[in-house]
Design a protein around this motif. Sequence first.
Motif, PDB file in Angstrom:
ATOM      1  N   ASN A 124       7.904  -8.178  -5.232  1.00  0.00           N
ATOM      2  CA  ASN A 124       7.708  -9.553  -4.798  1.00  0.00           C
ATOM      3  C   ASN A 124       8.670  -9.860  -3.659  1.00  0.00           C
ATOM      4  N   ALA A 125       8.130 -10.280  -2.523  1.00  0.00           N
ATOM      5  CA  ALA A 125       8.937 -10.737  -1.389  1.00  0.00           C
ATOM      6  C   ALA A 125       8.832 -12.251  -1.321  1.00  0.00           C
ATOM      7  N   GLU A 126       9.979 -12.919  -1.258  1.00  0.00           N
ATOM      8  CA  GLU A 126      10.027 -14.380  -1.257  1.00  0.00           C
ATOM      9  C   GLU A 126      10.868 -14.839  -0.072  1.00  0.00           C
ATOM     10  N   VAL A 127      10.266 -15.667   0.808  1.00  0.00           N
ATOM     11  CA  VAL A 127      10.975 -16.193   1.973  1.00  0.00           C
ATOM     12  C   VAL A 127      11.127 -17.699   1.809  1.00  0.00           C
ATOM     13  N   ASN A 128      12.369 -18.177   1.948  1.00  0.00           N
ATOM     14  CA  ASN A 128      12.671 -19.600   1.815  1.00  0.00           C
ATOM     15  C   ASN A 128      13.415 -20.096   3.047  1.00  0.00           C
ATOM     16  N   GLY A 129      13.162 -21.355   3.417  1.00  0.00           N
ATOM     17  CA  GLY A 129      13.824 -21.963   4.564  1.00  0.00           C
ATOM     18  C   GLY A 129      12.876 -22.118   5.736  1.00  0.00           C
ATOM     19  N   THR A 130      13.411 -22.630   6.844  1.00  0.00           N
ATOM     20  CA  THR A 130      12.562 -22.857   8.014  1.00  0.00           C
ATOM     21  C   THR A 130      12.014 -21.563   8.594  1.00  0.00           C
ATOM     22  N   ASN A 138       8.474 -22.286   2.350  1.00  0.00           N
ATOM     23  CA  ASN A 138       8.464 -21.232   1.342  1.00  0.00           C
ATOM     24  C   ASN A 138       7.179 -20.429   1.455  1.00  0.00           C
ATOM     25  N   THR A 139       7.279 -19.112   1.318  1.00  0.00           N
ATOM     26  CA  THR A 139       6.114 -18.250   1.216  1.00  0.00           C
ATOM     27  C   THR A 139       6.495 -17.012   0.421  1.00  0.00           C
ATOM     28  N   GLY A 140       5.548 -16.474  -0.319  1.00  0.00           N
ATOM     29  CA  GLY A 140       5.833 -15.316  -1.153  1.00  0.00           C
ATOM     30  C   GLY A 140       4.621 -14.425  -1.294  1.00  0.00           C
ATOM     31  N   ASP A 141       4.876 -13.180  -1.682  1.00  0.00           N
ATOM     32  CA  ASP A 141       3.794 -12.218  -1.839  1.00  0.00           C
ATOM     33  C   ASP A 141       4.233 -11.120  -2.791  1.00  0.00           C
ATOM     34  N   THR A 142       3.360 -10.766  -3.731  1.00  0.00           N
ATOM     35  CA  THR A 142       3.586  -9.619  -4.610  1.00  0.00           C
ATOM     36  C   THR A 142       2.526  -8.573  -4.297  1.00  0.00           C
ATOM     37  N   ASP A 143       2.990  -7.368  -3.957  1.00  0.00           N
ATOM     38  CA  ASP A 143       2.044  -6.358  -3.500  1.00  0.00           C
ATOM     39  C   ASP A 143       2.555  -4.966  -3.868  1.00  0.00           C
ATOM     40  N   LEU A 144       1.668  -3.992  -3.724  1.00  0.00           N
ATOM     41  CA  LEU A 144       2.007  -2.601  -3.965  1.00  0.00           C
ATOM     42  C   LEU A 144       2.802  -2.050  -2.786  1.00  0.00           C
ATOM     43  N   ALA A 145       3.895  -1.373  -3.075  1.00  0.00           N
ATOM     44  CA  ALA A 145       4.702  -0.730  -2.034  1.00  0.00           C
ATOM     45  C   ALA A 145       5.046   0.684  -2.495  1.00  0.00           C
ATOM     46  N   TRP A 146       4.855   1.657  -1.616  1.00  0.00           N
ATOM     47  CA  TRP A 146       5.168   3.045  -1.928  1.00  0.00           C
ATOM     48  C   TRP A 146       6.618   3.335  -1.584  1.00  0.00           C
ATOM     49  N   SER A 147       7.179   4.335  -2.231  1.00  0.00           N
ATOM     50  CA  SER A 147       8.577   4.688  -1.958  1.00  0.00           C
ATOM     51  C   SER A 147       8.778   6.199  -2.059  1.00  0.00           C
ATOM     52  N   PHE A 170       8.460   1.358   1.534  1.00  0.00           N
ATOM     53  CA  PHE A 170       7.729   1.217   2.780  1.00  0.00           C
ATOM     54  C   PHE A 170       6.910  -0.071   2.840  1.00  0.00           C
ATOM     55  N   GLU A 171       7.035  -0.791   3.981  1.00  0.00           N
ATOM     56  CA  GLU A 171       6.203  -1.948   4.317  1.00  0.00           C
ATOM     57  C   GLU A 171       6.136  -2.948   3.160  1.00  0.00           C
ATOM     58  N   VAL A 172       7.302  -3.385   2.724  1.00  0.00           N
ATOM     59  CA  VAL A 172       7.384  -4.369   1.639  1.00  0.00           C
ATOM     60  C   VAL A 172       7.080  -5.756   2.191  1.00  0.00           C
ATOM     61  N   GLY A 173       6.156  -6.463   1.552  1.00  0.00           N
ATOM     62  CA  GLY A 173       5.768  -7.797   1.994  1.00  0.00           C
ATOM     63  C   GLY A 173       4.359  -7.806   2.541  1.00  0.00           C
ATOM     64  N   SER A 174       4.009  -8.897   3.223  1.00  0.00           N
ATOM     65  CA  SER A 174       2.668  -9.063   3.777  1.00  0.00           C
ATOM     66  C   SER A 174       2.755  -9.438   5.248  1.00  0.00           C
ATOM     67  N   SER A 175       1.647  -9.306   5.962  1.00  0.00           N
ATOM     68  CA  SER A 175       1.610  -9.620   7.388  1.00  0.00           C
ATOM     69  C   SER A 175       2.084 -11.043   7.635  1.00  0.00           C
ATOM     70  N   ILE A 176       2.886 -11.224   8.686  1.00  0.00           N
ATOM     71  CA  ILE A 176       3.457 -12.536   8.965  1.00  0.00           C
ATOM     72  C   ILE A 176       2.401 -13.544   9.411  1.00  0.00           C
TER      73      ILE A 176
END
Length: 197
Positions: A124-130, A138-147, A170-176
């Motif tokens: 889970n990637a969670e971004v807070n603030g401006t 706020n925006t967040g995303d839970t996704d599959l990430a390989w390692s 690798f590539e944790v998160g979602s497209s901006i």
Amino acid sequence: MRTMHLAAAMAAALALSTPVSAGFFDLTLSPYIGAGAGKATSDISCPTGVSCDDSDTGWKIFGGLEVNEYISMEVGYIDLGEVTYSGTQSGTREVNGMIMDLVGTYAINPSFVLSARGGMNFLNAEVNGTIANTPTNNTGDTDLAWSFGLGAQYNLTPAVGLRLDWERFFEVGSSISNGGTGEADIDLLSAGVVYKF
């Protein structure tokens, strides 16, 4: 003559591989638990006018099963720290979640073991603030990430080992675009302890 050379080479390869094959099919099925902590570094892009502190403390806890002397499986929880943004935009980006690894091991001797791992993780990637660039900051995303990772373990006793691991997620998160968190590779260099039952 060429056929004889080929047959001799195949016989030699088979003879050399016999101990490995025997060890591979000699199941140990030994459970273990462990924990590690260290430095997490995110390969994140910073917008113009924004500075990023992309390193933080990361940690993990896990349980595993040693299938045989060459293969183990691990499941656990990981916290890959926080990126801090400051400047024209501010905020944080945090990553954590569930890890699942297949680990290959090779014992140099009973005390020293090398390892390589591949993982399928739900992070889970969670971004807070401006910096989130959303009306709610706020925006967040839970996704599959390989390692992938490499490591080494020194066994103090048959039950207790000290471990050093490097892992890349690798590539944790979602497209901006469309309010996503942005994608980033994250490295974790950690030291930890393992207890085998």
